[in-house]
Design an enzyme around this catalytic site. Structure first.
Site: not given
Ligand code: EPU
Length: 437
Positions: A29-30, A101, A125, A312
């Site tokens: 997915k990601n 997201r 989420d 995850d």
């Molecule tokens: N964060 C910040 N500032 C930013 C970006 C992130 O503070 O500018 C913080 C977030 O609030 C969070 C942490 O950094 O606490 C991690 O966020 P990250 O940016 O790494 O995650 P994401 O890109 O929002 C993706 C996946 C998630 C997965 C995370 C970590 C997608 C669409 N989502 O989220 O997937 O948990 O990376 O591996 O790629 C899932 O598949 O269930 C899912 C939630």
């Protein structure tokens, strides 16, 4: 025929059956959603395969079509052909963007290709604050001007140039957006403290196949030398390691014996170490895993960006640890609200104590059926796993979250011998209340 995307459906789970058989993984997915967003950069057609049949994919198609791209999606075949020969619109459609997201990942490619973007702030989420400050600071350092309003963000970059970007935290989304902008920027961008999840490596390798120039793929320092255009290519989405870990835990929990096909076990190093430490037998084939359950022992786990243990898989792991002999400790370091699922598990009889971002799990506990709400994609899957080892009937509501991340979740579990049904909520008779057996 049930509508697989209906949010009014529920899962009805009866525990007790050990899972046996074979399951083949979908594309991740990601990764898939980001590969689709990267099509914006392609001067021509991008042909993707192993696109998973999950609900987020058609939403991403809506986002891309709203930008004027031509998209041909065949979810049965797992293919998606995206044509961005014409320059895309720079204003992303708010209704589709706000639903997932991953739509945030069109920001970087739009800025790279059209030098501007306007985007509603995306949904997804409810697992934490999910700020985007690192995405925006990085674009500003590359010469962009950013306006953030309550519900949308606008970026203009008449000149987009390379820069040294040092991230506060190896954010998956920020790394992806910045590298997607950098591939068509002028000069060299270096992203330090970059995230290096296998899905990001998949994206980087596809960009290289399109003509991008970069170094350090899979390491914390990514260097990208901007080019003028990216050419069409074909790409096979990498397998979903989170789906792999979820089925592995389902097999382990139920004392089953499951072969998982199309796995890259190198993407799962730490989850496999932890499963083996918990007493699970894991046999590795060339691109498969055989997972056999038995008596489970307590283990300590800390979630961290890759190659750490993935957040995850944390809710699914909590279910497994509730069935393990002894006391396990689990620390969540990525999303502040990802322990919300613990309240649901406690209502089923799990003995879990939370102190901030630490959890103490005492096992084994006999779980009993209850009515749960699938709070997010992983919590909904974890709730199903809990139902597979509980006495009585477990009902999972809000299963549209699970549809966002797991292709054919119920049919695949049924093929493995699980007693789980998907039914419209309106067809349910009286259901167990919170904590009812
Ligand atoms: N964060 C910040 N500032 C930013 C970006 C992130 O503070 O500018 C913080 C977030 O609030 C969070 C942490 O950094 O606490 C991690 O966020 P990250 O940016 O790494 O995650 P994401 O890109 O929002 C993706 C996946 C998630 C997965 C995370 C970590 C997608 C669409 N989502 O989220 O997937 O948990 O990376 O591996 O790629 C899932 O598949 O269930 C899912 C939630």
């Amino acid at each position: 025929m049930l509508d697989p995307t209906s949010s009014d459906d529920v899962f009805v789970v009866h525990g007790g059956a050990p899972l046996r058989g074979t399951v083949r993984l979908s594309g991740a997915k990601n990764s898939a959603l980001k590969l689709m967003a990267a099509a914006i950069l392609c001067d021509g057609e991008l042909r993707l395969s192993e696109i998973p049949a999950i609900a987020d994919v058609p939403v991403m198609v809506d986002v891309l079509r709203g930008l004027g791209l031509e998209v041909d999606l065949d979810l049965d075949a797992g293919t998606c052909v995206i044509d961005a020969s014409e320059e895309p619109d720079w204003h992303a459609p708010a209704d589709a963007v706000s639903r997932i997201r991953a739509s945030l990942s069109v920001l970087g490619p739009l800025v790279g290709r059209t030098r501007r973007a306007r985007l509603a702030l995306p949904g997804g989420d409810k697992i934490g604050a999910r700020a985007i400050d690192m995405h925006l600071r990085g674009l500003e350092a590359m010469g962009a001007t950013v306006w953030q309003r309550d519900d949308e963000v606008e970026v203009h970059a008449d000149e987009l140039h390379g820069a040294l970007l040092t991230l506060d935290f190896p954010s998956v989304g920020a790394t992806e957006n910045l590298l997607l902008a950098a591939v068509l920027a002028d000069g060299e961008t270096v992203i330090e403290n970059a995230a290096r999840e296998p899905e990001i490596q998949d994206l980087c390798r596809m960009l290289v196949a399109m003509g991008a120039v970069m170094d350090g793929i899979g390491s914390p320092t990514l260097s990208i030398e901007g080019v003028d255009r990216l050419a069409p290519t074909e790409w096979v989405t990498c397998p979903d390691r989170i789906e792999a870990g979820t089925y592995a835990m389902a097999a382990a929990l139920t004392g089953g014996d499951v072969v998982i096909e199309r796995v890259r076990s190198t993407d799962l190093t730490l989850p496999l170490i932890k499963l083996r430490a918990a007493g699970v037998v894991v046999e590795e084939g060339a691109d498969s895993l055989r997972v056999k359950g038995g008596d489970l022992d307590a283990v300590d786990v800390v979630t961290l960006p890759y190659p750490g243990f993935p957040t995850d898989l944390q809710p699914q792991l909590m279910v497994l640890l509730s069935q393990a002999e002894g006391t396990s400790r689990c620390t969540e370091n990525v999303f502040e609200s990802r322990f919300s699922f613990v309240d649901e598990l406690r209502r089923m009889g799990a003995d879990i104590e939370i102190d901030g971002h630490h959890a103490l799990i005492r096992g084994p506990s006999q779980l009993h059926g209850a009515t749960l709400t699938g709070l997010d994609v992983r919590a909904g899957a974890a709730g199903t796993l809990a139902g597979l080892v509980a006495t009585g009937t477990t009902i999972i509501r809000d299963v549209h979250h699970v549809d966002r991340g797991y292709a054919a979740w119920v049919p695949r579990l049924q093929e493995l011998g699980a007693d789980v049904q998907r039914v419209p909520a309106s067809e349910l008779g009286p259901v167990p209340g919170p904590g009812d057996a």
